[in-house]
Design a protein around this motif. Structure first.
Motif, PDB file in Angstrom:
ATOM      1  N   PRO A  47      -6.066   6.470  -8.121  1.00 40.16           N
ATOM      2  CA  PRO A  47      -7.144   6.077  -9.021  1.00 40.16           C
ATOM      3  C   PRO A  47      -7.569   7.268  -9.885  1.00 40.16           C
ATOM      4  CG  PRO A  47      -7.689   5.616  -6.714  1.00 40.16           C
ATOM      5  CD  PRO A  47      -6.465   6.469  -6.708  1.00 40.16           C
ATOM      6  N   ASP A  48      -8.236   6.986 -10.966  1.00 44.82           N
ATOM      7  CA  ASP A  48      -8.767   8.070 -11.810  1.00 44.82           C
ATOM      8  C   ASP A  48      -9.673   8.950 -10.966  1.00 44.82           C
ATOM      9  OD1 ASP A  48      -7.509   7.185 -14.006  1.00 44.82           O
ATOM     10  OD2 ASP A  48      -9.270   6.225 -14.917  1.00 44.82           O
ATOM     11  N   GLY A  49      -9.609  10.229 -11.233  1.00 48.01           N
ATOM     12  CA  GLY A  49     -10.518  11.140 -10.538  1.00 48.01           C
ATOM     13  C   GLY A  49     -10.018  11.551  -9.160  1.00 48.01           C
ATOM     14  N   TRP A  50      -8.949  10.940  -8.687  1.00 45.85           N
ATOM     15  CA  TRP A  50      -8.384  11.339  -7.392  1.00 45.85           C
ATOM     16  C   TRP A  50      -7.444  12.521  -7.573  1.00 45.85           C
ATOM     17  CZ3 TRP A  50      -7.147   8.749  -2.352  1.00 45.85           C
ATOM     18  CH2 TRP A  50      -8.178   7.891  -1.939  1.00 45.85           C
TER      19      TRP A  50
ATOM     20  N   ASN B 245       1.836   5.870   2.049  1.00 44.58           N
ATOM     21  CA  ASN B 245       0.889   6.673   1.263  1.00 44.58           C
ATOM     22  C   ASN B 245       0.020   5.801   0.365  1.00 44.58           C
ATOM     23  OD1 ASN B 245       1.105   9.818   1.488  1.00 44.58           O
ATOM     24  ND2 ASN B 245       3.158   9.009   1.840  1.00 44.58           N
ATOM     25  N   LEU B 246       0.615   4.738  -0.181  1.00 45.57           N
ATOM     26  CA  LEU B 246      -0.178   3.840  -1.036  1.00 45.57           C
ATOM     27  C   LEU B 246      -1.251   3.132  -0.208  1.00 45.57           C
ATOM     28  CD1 LEU B 246       2.516   2.245  -3.416  1.00 45.57           C
ATOM     29  CD2 LEU B 246       1.330   4.437  -3.573  1.00 45.57           C
ATOM     30  N   GLU B 247      -0.900   2.774   1.018  1.00 42.49           N
ATOM     31  CA  GLU B 247      -1.891   2.152   1.918  1.00 42.49           C
ATOM     32  C   GLU B 247      -3.029   3.109   2.234  1.00 42.49           C
ATOM     33  OE1 GLU B 247       0.927  -0.827   4.567  1.00 42.49           O
ATOM     34  OE2 GLU B 247      -0.240   0.739   5.528  1.00 42.49           O
ATOM     35  N   VAL B 248      -2.661   4.371   2.411  1.00 40.44           N
ATOM     36  CA  VAL B 248      -3.698   5.363   2.733  1.00 40.44           C
ATOM     37  C   VAL B 248      -4.643   5.533   1.536  1.00 40.44           C
ATOM     38  CG1 VAL B 248      -4.138   7.762   3.402  1.00 40.44           C
ATOM     39  CG2 VAL B 248      -2.215   6.528   4.412  1.00 40.44           C
ATOM     40  N   ILE B 249      -4.080   5.486   0.336  1.00 36.19           N
ATOM     41  CA  ILE B 249      -4.928   5.557  -0.869  1.00 36.19           C
ATOM     42  C   ILE B 249      -5.869   4.346  -0.896  1.00 36.19           C
ATOM     43  CG2 ILE B 249      -4.950   5.441  -3.401  1.00 36.19           C
ATOM     44  CD1 ILE B 249      -2.259   6.951  -3.380  1.00 36.19           C
ATOM     45  N   GLU B 250      -5.319   3.164  -0.621  1.00 36.41           N
ATOM     46  CA  GLU B 250      -6.155   1.946  -0.637  1.00 36.41           C
ATOM     47  C   GLU B 250      -7.301   2.074   0.365  1.00 36.41           C
ATOM     48  OE1 GLU B 250      -6.352  -0.616  -2.723  1.00 36.41           O
ATOM     49  OE2 GLU B 250      -4.873   0.592  -3.795  1.00 36.41           O
ATOM     50  N   LEU B 251      -6.973   2.544   1.557  1.00 38.29           N
ATOM     51  CA  LEU B 251      -8.018   2.718   2.581  1.00 38.29           C
ATOM     52  C   LEU B 251      -9.057   3.738   2.098  1.00 38.29           C
ATOM     53  CD1 LEU B 251      -9.196   2.369   5.423  1.00 38.29           C
ATOM     54  CD2 LEU B 251      -7.522   4.051   6.256  1.00 38.29           C
ATOM     55  N   GLY B 252      -8.558   4.832   1.543  1.00 36.53           N
ATOM     56  CA  GLY B 252      -9.466   5.870   1.048  1.00 36.53           C
ATOM     57  C   GLY B 252     -10.406   5.351  -0.025  1.00 36.53           C
ATOM     58  N   LYS B 253      -9.888   4.469  -0.878  1.00 38.62           N
ATOM     59  CA  LYS B 253     -10.740   3.884  -1.937  1.00 38.62           C
ATOM     60  C   LYS B 253     -11.901   3.122  -1.306  1.00 38.62           C
ATOM     61  CE  LYS B 253      -8.259   1.593  -5.168  1.00 38.62           C
ATOM     62  NZ  LYS B 253      -6.997   1.071  -5.777  1.00 38.62           N
ATOM     63  N   ARG B 254     -11.593   2.383  -0.257  1.00 35.83           N
ATOM     64  CA  ARG B 254     -12.645   1.581   0.387  1.00 35.83           C
ATOM     65  C   ARG B 254     -13.657   2.446   1.130  1.00 35.83           C
ATOM     66  NH1 ARG B 254      -9.163  -3.085   3.280  1.00 35.83           N
ATOM     67  NH2 ARG B 254     -11.183  -4.053   3.673  1.00 35.83           N
TER      68      ARG B 254
ATOM     69  N   GLY C 253     -14.539   5.507  -0.022  1.00 39.55           N
ATOM     70  CA  GLY C 253     -15.200   6.430  -0.956  1.00 39.55           C
ATOM     71  C   GLY C 253     -14.590   7.822  -0.953  1.00 39.55           C
ATOM     72  N   ALA C 254     -13.348   7.942  -0.485  1.00 40.21           N
ATOM     73  CA  ALA C 254     -12.668   9.248  -0.535  1.00 40.21           C
ATOM     74  C   ALA C 254     -12.138   9.466  -1.951  1.00 40.21           C
ATOM     75  CB  ALA C 254     -11.520   9.271   0.462  1.00 40.21           C
ATOM     76  N   ASN C 255     -11.659  10.681  -2.243  1.00 41.27           N
ATOM     77  CA  ASN C 255     -11.120  10.885  -3.590  1.00 41.27           C
ATOM     78  C   ASN C 255      -9.906  11.802  -3.647  1.00 41.27           C
ATOM     79  OD1 ASN C 255     -12.244  13.306  -3.190  1.00 41.27           O
ATOM     80  ND2 ASN C 255     -13.830  13.144  -4.765  1.00 41.27           N
ATOM     81  N   ALA C 256      -9.190  11.877  -2.515  1.00 37.47           N
ATOM     82  CA  ALA C 256      -7.972  12.694  -2.518  1.00 37.47           C
ATOM     83  C   ALA C 256      -7.053  12.276  -1.381  1.00 37.47           C
ATOM     84  CB  ALA C 256      -8.322  14.173  -2.376  1.00 37.47           C
ATOM     85  N   LEU C 257      -5.779  12.573  -1.595  1.00 34.83           N
ATOM     86  CA  LEU C 257      -4.759  12.306  -0.576  1.00 34.83           C
ATOM     87  C   LEU C 257      -3.998  13.605  -0.340  1.00 34.83           C
ATOM     88  CD1 LEU C 257      -2.846  10.316   1.083  1.00 34.83           C
ATOM     89  CD2 LEU C 257      -1.475  10.206  -1.007  1.00 34.83           C
TER      90      LEU C 257
END
Ligand code: RM4
Ligand code: MN
Ligand code: MN
Length: 428
Positions: free
Chosen positions: A213-216, A163-172, A174-178
């Motif tokens: 991240p903030d805002g996620w 899940n942390l990897e998916v967040i990292e990918l999402g950050k790159r 421009g996503a904002n939710a998991l």
């Protein structure tokens, strides 16, 4: 191939006069009844619902899958299809990825590719319901007996890391939710302890939440059964709420319309979750028996109208700013045609829900007049709002009639030529 506004206008040139006449007629009725027709058109125009990356391919069941040709073979081709869909509907501005079904080698390049296609990234979906090698590179640690609820701490750790990897990918991207949907549960009574399973999941979600991240947002998605057939760790909205509360302040509950036992009052669940400020998002589909992933509104259209009405109430007259995605499986229809129909259904229901005379409804409720309340609801639900929805699409440069335009433009034919008749998309 990109579908353009010009192409759409060309294949629809003989429909415009009829549309304008229909629109005038509906606008006249609306004005006579004191409806702000313009506000309805503009609200529909601003609404957007994400397309899931796994639904641009043909769906299937455990008995078989019948691809119809021209399916996207790569993540870029999935984005091309979402861009085609969005060109037709004007209401699918984002795509929701599912990791590791989607595992881009170069996230920045993908981000650029999507941006150039006019598509953004919506909630990221993690996957710990299947074994996968994305975290460890091998299959030594297995989700056979669950992921976040597993008795083995090493498995739970891998599930969190995924899940942390998916967040990292999402950050790159421009996503904002998991979104976390788990297959965890039991197939056999006595297999595990209800409370220990739940507490382990709560603890893992808390760890994932702390990496947001903030805002996620972190979404917990409940589902009563399947793949666990005796019990699921997160089977219902109450458990989902407890998990979201345990996870932390940025966690919200996500309601997948197919994840309820038959006859569940979903609109009431929507109201409850909103009341405690933990309603986060939706997966739109419809269901006859279970998690059937049928086209939204195709089985229970009135229920869907009532659900959207709750949303419009929460948003004080318009759709609230939540995360919306279509989560359907297109086993027989062309996936893009089904997604276009689903989007249209949602747009129609928004327009109808906005027509509800809410002060009159409230007056009927407060004077114990259920017959009057029913009249108020029916006045909106039985209204033909299709010209308003078509006009909203037209103002977005999209199609009056997405499905017919899709066929006239010959997108699938062209894709079948380009990608091949036997191409298949990765997914379930
Ligand atoms: C689940 C659930 C999830 C979706 C998977 C593919 O039943 O609906 O949202 O990610 O299916
Ligand atoms: Mn779902
Ligand atoms: Mn589902």
């Amino acid at each position: 191939m990109r579908i353009t506004t010009e192409q759409i206008a060309e294949v629809e040139s003989d429909r415009v006069a009829d549309h304008e006449a229909d629109l005038r007629a509906v606008a006249d009725v609306g004005t006579r009844r004191g409806v702000d027709v313009e506000a309805v058109i503009e609200a529909v125009r601003h609404f957007s619902v994400a397309a899931p990356s796994w639904a641009v391919g043909t769906g299937g069941t455990r008995f078989g899958r019948f691809p119809s040709g021209g399916e996207p073979r790569t993540i870029e081709e999935k984005i091309d299809d979402v861009a085609a869909l969005h060109a037709l509907t004007g209401a699918n501005r984002t795509v929701s990825l599912h990791v590791p079904w989607d595992d881009p080698e170069d996230p920045e390049a993908l981000h650029t590719y999507a941006r150039e296609a006019g598509i953004g990234f919506d909630a990221m979906n993690s996957n710990t319901f299947q074994d996968n090698s994305s975290t460890t590179g091998d299959f030594a640690v297995s989700y056979k007996f669950g992921s976040m609820a597993n008795a083995d701490a090493a498995v739970r750790k891998q599930a969190v890391e995924h899940n942390l990897e998916v967040i990292e990918l999402g950050k790159r991207l421009g996503a904002n939710a998991l979104t976390v949907w788990l297959g965890d549960g039991m197939n056999h009574p006595g297999q595990a302890d209800f409370r220990r399973q739940f507490e382990r999941v709560a603890d893992c979600l808390h760890q994932v939440h702390d990496a947001l991240p903030d805002g996620w947002r972190l979404f917990t998605e409940h589902k009563p059964y399947e793949p666990a057939f005796y019990s699921s760790v997160n089977p219902d909205w109450g458990s989902s709420l407890l998990l979201a509360q345990a996870a932390g302040a940025q966690a919200r509950c996500l309601v997948d319309l197919g994840h309820h036992l038959p006859n569940t009052n979903i609109e009431q669940i929507v109201s409850r979750l909103a009341m405690v400020r933990r309603l986060g998002g939706f997966h739109f589909n419809d269901s006859k028996y279970g998690d059937d992933d049928l086209t939204v509104g195709s089985i229970h259209p009135y229920q869907f109208f009532l659900i959207v009405l709750e949303l419009v109430k929460i948003g004080d007259g318009a759709m609230p700013d939540l995360s919306y995605m279509i989560d359907a499986s297109h086993n027989l229809k062309d996936p893009l045609e089904d997604l276009a129909q689903a989007t249209d259904q949602i747009q129609v229901s928004i327009a109808q829900a906005m027509l509800v005379d809410r002060p009159a409804l409230e007056a009927a409720q407060e004077s114990n007049d259920p017959a009057r309340a029913a009249e108020v609801l029916h006045a909106a639900y039985r209204a033909d709002v299709r010209p308003l929805v078509a006009e909203a699409r037209r103002r977005n440069g999209a199609a009056l009639d997405p499905l017919t335009a899709f066929r006239s433009i010959g997108y699938r034919k062209e894709m079948t030529r380009e990608r091949g008749a036997g191409s298949t998309a990765i997914g379930l």
